[in-house]
Write a protein that holds these residues in place. Structure first.
Motif, PDB file in Angstrom:
ATOM      1  N   MET A 114       1.733   5.696  47.955  1.00  0.00           N
ATOM      2  CA  MET A 114       2.792   6.649  47.098  1.00  0.00           C
ATOM      3  C   MET A 114       2.217   7.925  47.747  1.00  0.00           C
ATOM      4  SD  MET A 114       4.152   7.293  43.432  1.00  0.00           S
ATOM      5  CE  MET A 114       5.466   6.139  43.246  1.00  0.00           C
ATOM      6  N   ILE A 115       0.838   8.372  47.609  1.00  0.00           N
ATOM      7  CA  ILE A 115       0.640   9.588  48.219  1.00  0.00           C
ATOM      8  C   ILE A 115       0.600   9.815  49.574  1.00  0.00           C
ATOM      9  CG2 ILE A 115      -1.604  10.879  48.451  1.00  0.00           C
ATOM     10  CD1 ILE A 115      -2.808   9.520  45.734  1.00  0.00           C
ATOM     11  N   GLN A 116       0.506   8.719  50.127  1.00  0.00           N
ATOM     12  CA  GLN A 116       0.661   9.168  51.972  1.00  0.00           C
ATOM     13  C   GLN A 116       2.041   9.135  51.857  1.00  0.00           C
ATOM     14  OE1 GLN A 116      -0.237   5.484  53.907  1.00  0.00           O
ATOM     15  NE2 GLN A 116      -0.349   6.422  55.814  1.00  0.00           N
ATOM     16  N   GLY A 117       3.108   8.737  51.284  1.00  0.00           N
ATOM     17  CA  GLY A 117       4.673   8.887  51.386  1.00  0.00           C
ATOM     18  C   GLY A 117       4.793  10.535  50.988  1.00  0.00           C
ATOM     19  N   ALA A 118       4.313  10.804  50.099  1.00  0.00           N
ATOM     20  CA  ALA A 118       4.352  12.139  49.797  1.00  0.00           C
ATOM     21  C   ALA A 118       3.893  13.294  50.570  1.00  0.00           C
ATOM     22  CB  ALA A 118       3.746  12.420  48.103  1.00  0.00           C
ATOM     23  N   THR A 151       6.084  13.280  53.567  1.00  0.00           N
ATOM     24  CA  THR A 151       7.376  13.810  53.294  1.00  0.00           C
ATOM     25  C   THR A 151       7.332  15.604  53.043  1.00  0.00           C
ATOM     26  OG1 THR A 151       7.973  12.011  51.901  1.00  0.00           O
ATOM     27  CG2 THR A 151       9.360  14.230  51.697  1.00  0.00           C
TER      28      THR A 151
END
Length: 140
Positions: free
Chosen positions: A1-5, A8
């Motif tokens: 999730m941190i990587q996606g944020a 983004t």
């Protein structure tokens, strides 16, 4: 999730920088640039001379960018074709062709849609350049 944020946030920063550069080139604010882009999409030629000048700057900038990037288009499409072919070959070597064929077909569809969208954008910007030129000659 941190990587996606993280990715983004990087995408949003790149998009904001592109918007700032385009609005500076047009000599307007981001809201005015959005309005000019809407008018370009709908092929509306503004009657205000200042707005026409801003639109001419936007059209010239975007058309120039598209034409400069056109020399790299065959290379990127060729690379995508190689990736699609490699997927099919690796799938055949592994004994499962269903998923690699679906992914390769999706990749080919993506490339075709990218070429179509680029051509559509070029047509739109060329039309607006001609319409603005015609408007300038009629006013002069």
């Amino acid at each position: 999730m941190i990587q996606g944020a993280f990715y983004t946030a990087i995408s949003v920063a790149v998009l904001a920088a592109q918007r700032r550069r385009a609005s500076r080139a047009a000599g307007t604010d981001p809201r005015g640039l959005a309005e000019l882009s809407r008018k370009i999409r709908h092929r509306e030629v503004p009657s205000d001379p200042g707005e026409r000048a801003s639109m001419r700057a936007v059209v010239d900038d975007q058309l120039g960018r598209l034409e400069r990037k056109s020399r790299w288009l065959p290379y990127s499409l060729g690379f995508m074709g190689l990736v699609a072919a490699a997927l099919v070959v690796l799938g055949a070597a592994a004994g499962s062709l269903a998923l690699p064929l679906v992914i390769a077909a999706a990749l080919v569809g993506f490339c075709c849609s990218a070429v179509w969208m680029r051509g559509h954008a070029l047509d739109r910007y060329r039309y607006m350049r001609a319409a603005l030129q015609e408007e300038r000659e009629r006013v002069s």
